[in-house]
Each structure stands twice: as structure tokens, then as C-alpha cells.
Write an enzyme that holds these catalytic residues in place. Structure first.
Site, PDB file in Angstrom:
ATOM      1  CD  GLN A 134      -6.848  -3.335   6.373  1.00  0.00           C
ATOM      2  OE1 GLN A 134      -7.964  -3.258   5.883  1.00  0.00           O
ATOM      3  NE2 GLN A 134      -6.364  -4.448   6.881  1.00  0.00           N
ATOM      4  CG  HIS A 145       4.557  -1.846  14.032  1.00  0.00           C
ATOM      5  ND1 HIS A 145       5.673  -2.590  14.373  1.00  0.00           N
ATOM      6  CD2 HIS A 145       5.026  -0.728  13.438  1.00  0.00           C
ATOM      7  CE1 HIS A 145       6.761  -1.938  14.001  1.00  0.00           C
ATOM      8  NE2 HIS A 145       6.389  -0.799  13.423  1.00  0.00           N
ATOM      9  CG  HIS A 147       1.085  -3.022   8.656  1.00  0.00           C
ATOM     10  ND1 HIS A 147       0.562  -2.881   9.926  1.00  0.00           N
ATOM     11  CD2 HIS A 147       0.168  -3.736   7.955  1.00  0.00           C
ATOM     12  CE1 HIS A 147      -0.620  -3.486   9.998  1.00  0.00           C
ATOM     13  NE2 HIS A 147      -0.891  -4.007   8.803  1.00  0.00           N
ATOM     14  CG  HIS A 149      -1.309  -4.298   3.519  1.00  0.00           C
ATOM     15  ND1 HIS A 149      -1.398  -5.655   3.769  1.00  0.00           N
ATOM     16  CD2 HIS A 149      -1.810  -3.685   4.630  1.00  0.00           C
ATOM     17  CE1 HIS A 149      -1.940  -5.847   4.976  1.00  0.00           C
ATOM     18  NE2 HIS A 149      -2.201  -4.665   5.516  1.00  0.00           N
TER      19      HIS A 149
HETATM   20  W1  AMW Z   1      -3.413  -5.376   8.984  1.00  0.00           W
HETATM   21  O1  AMW Z   1      -4.882  -6.269   9.158  1.00  0.00           O
HETATM   22  O2  AMW Z   1      -2.918  -5.120  10.543  1.00  0.00           O
HETATM   23  O3  AMW Z   1      -3.503  -4.092   7.892  1.00  0.00           O
HETATM   24  O4  AMW Z   1      -2.375  -6.485   8.201  1.00  0.00           O
HETATM   25  C1  AMW Z   1      -1.524  -7.356   8.914  1.00  0.00           C
HETATM   26  C2  AMW Z   1      -0.641  -8.005   7.895  1.00  0.00           C
HETATM   27  O5  AMW Z   1       0.472  -8.538   8.544  1.00  0.00           O
HETATM   28  C3  AMW Z   1      -1.318  -9.137   7.137  1.00  0.00           C
HETATM   29  O6  AMW Z   1      -1.018  -9.014   5.767  1.00  0.00           O
HETATM   30  C4  AMW Z   1      -0.683 -10.379   7.769  1.00  0.00           C
HETATM   31  O7  AMW Z   1      -0.627 -11.449   6.856  1.00  0.00           O
HETATM   32  C5  AMW Z   1       0.682  -9.853   8.114  1.00  0.00           C
HETATM   33  N1  AMW Z   1       1.365 -10.502   9.226  1.00  0.00           N
HETATM   34  C6  AMW Z   1       0.885 -10.781  10.447  1.00  0.00           C
HETATM   35  N2  AMW Z   1       1.848 -11.293  11.222  1.00  0.00           N
HETATM   36  C7  AMW Z   1       2.976 -11.322  10.478  1.00  0.00           C
HETATM   37  C8  AMW Z   1       4.315 -11.759  10.711  1.00  0.00           C
HETATM   38  N3  AMW Z   1       4.707 -12.246  11.887  1.00  0.00           N
HETATM   39  N4  AMW Z   1       5.199 -11.663   9.715  1.00  0.00           N
HETATM   40  C9  AMW Z   1       4.828 -11.155   8.515  1.00  0.00           C
HETATM   41  N5  AMW Z   1       3.588 -10.727   8.223  1.00  0.00           N
HETATM   42  C10 AMW Z   1       2.674 -10.816   9.197  1.00  0.00           C
END
Ligand code: AMW
Length: 210
Positions: A134, A145, A147, A149
Site C-alpha cells: 500500500q 515506511h 513495507h 505484506h
Molecule cells: W499498511 O496499512 O501501512 O500497508 O500496513 C501496516 C502493517 O503494519 C499492518 O499489517 C500492521 O498490522 C503492521 N504493524 C503496525 N505496527 C506494527 C509494529 N509495531 N510491528 C509490527 N507490525 C506492525
């Protein structure tokens, strides 16, 4: 309640039971990739071999929750997974958008995603993977940041395949609310995982990469 979420939460026992950065350009972007990396390594409490902790946007990720790394990236367990084995891969450098990565980071990111996906798919008894980014808040990004999935997928894990994206969205919002200290539903399936649960899963996954 999302039907896929309910079902996968019940399955979750098998998987280990279980700087805010609003601007697109960080002040470090004028430096070379290597220089930025060195600066952030120091900022992240470096050791001689690797970091003790990593940054995921504004959040510190303890090395206990990281299960493998590459030159520029790290793979870590999810605070709020939507299927067993839902993990994340990020560049070590904190940048919000995919376009901010340099070519070495892009190559390294996808190579690590491939390595992680290949290891966790059979480990979680899956036959496919969903790989998703995303890229920016309008696309649903809640942590600024980059990432990827990685979700091991099994036949019938969601009634309709694309429901997985709704589940990622809902869980990401739950995680963001938890970070803000907002009250989540008392329904246990909506709660986020504890550091101990995440470290236990990361320890299991680490064995796949040694
Ligand atoms: W994104 O909506 O920005 O594509 O997804 C954010 C992801 O990061 C989600 O799957 C959420 O559960 C995960 N997440 C958020 N904070 C943390 C954290 N501190 N440690 C691990 N995963 C996290």
C-alpha cells in the site's frame, strides 16, 4: 466482523499460538544510500553485526521480532496478522514511498520478499502467496515506511479472494489505533499481539533462515 478474519483468527493458534514521516522526502535523501544507511544504523543502536532494533516508520521494532535480514532490508512479524504467517518486509532506511528507494534497495527488497515467501508458504501449509504494497496513504498505507505484506494463502481462507485486502485494511487500522492507545473492540479477535507472542513467532521463523 470480517468472515475471513474470524476463521483465520481461530487458525492462528498453529502459528506460534502466535519520526512520524509525513513528508515524502526525508532530510537524509540528499546523501548517498550508503551514507544514509550508516547514519540510520547509528541512530538505531547498531551492533557490529546488525541492528539491535529497527525503525518501522515511527515505531521501534525490536530485533526479537525480526527473523531475517538482507543488506538493505529486514523481515519481521506482524502486530496484527490477518492470516497465519502474515509478515512484513521493509527497507532498513525509513522512506515512506516505493519511489524513494534506490535501485539497490528495490532489488534487495524483492529478493528478500522472494526468499521469505518461499520459506513461509510451506511452513504455514499454504499453496500460494499474496504480496501487497500500500504505497501512500490514499492507497491505505497506515505506516509511512515502505513495507511489503507477505501472506501465505490457502484454498478457501477467504470466501472471496479479494476480501484479503479488506482484511489487511481493517487490521492495519486496528494496529494504528493500538499505537495511538485507542480502545479496540473487546472482541479478542480484534486485539493486537503482545511483544512476547511476536518474539515467539519470530524465533520459530528464524529457524527457517539459519
Ligand atoms: W499498511 O496499512 O501501512 O500497508 O500496513 C501496516 C502493517 O503494519 C499492518 O499489517 C500492521 O498490522 C503492521 N504493524 C503496525 N505496527 C506494527 C509494529 N509495531 N510491528 C509490527 N507490525 C506492525
Amino acid at each position: 466482523m470480517h468472515p475471513g478474519l474470524v476463521r483465520t483468527a481461530q487458525q492462528a493458534l498453529s502459528f506460534s499460538r502466535q519520526i512520524h514521516h509525513p513528508c515524502r522526502r526525508s532530510p537524509l535523501t540528499c546523501l548517498s544510500s550508503a551514507a544514509r544507511h550508516d547514519i540510520q544504523a547509528v541512530a538505531m543502536t547498531s551492533t557490529s553485526t546488525d541492528f539491535k532494533e529497527y525503525l518501522f516508520g515511527p515505531w521501534k521494532i525490536d530485533s526479537d521480532e525480526v527473523f531475517t535480514t538482507s543488506q538493505h532490508c529486514f523481515a519481521f512479524v506482524n502486530l496484527k496478522p490477518v492470516v497465519p504467517g502474515h509478515v512484513l518486509v521493509s527497507p532498513k532506511r525509513v522512506v515512506a514511498r516505493f519511489a524513494e528507494l534506490d535501485s539497490a534497495e528495490v532489488a534487495d527488497l524483492w529478493c528478500l520478499v522472494q526468499r521469505v515467501g518461499s520459506a513461509i508458504e510451506p511452513y504455514f501449509g499454504a499453496q500460494s502467496l499474496t504480496l501487497a504494497i500500500q504505497d501512500g496513504p490514499c492507497a491505505g498505507q497506515t505506516v509511512p515506511h515502505v513495507h511489503v505484506h507477505i501472506l501465505p494463502r490457502r484454498a478457501g481462507d477467504f470466501e472471496r479472494n479479494d476480501e484479503v485486502y479488506d482484511a489487511i485494511d481493517a487490521a492495519s487500522k486496528d494496529a494504528a489505533s493500538a499505537h495511538k492507545g485507542e480502545h479496540l473492540d473487546l472482541d479478542k479477535e480484534r486485539s493486537v499481539r503482545t511483544p512476547a507472542e511476536m518474539a515467539a513467532e519470530a524465533a520459530q521463523l528464524r529457524t527457517l533462515f539459519n
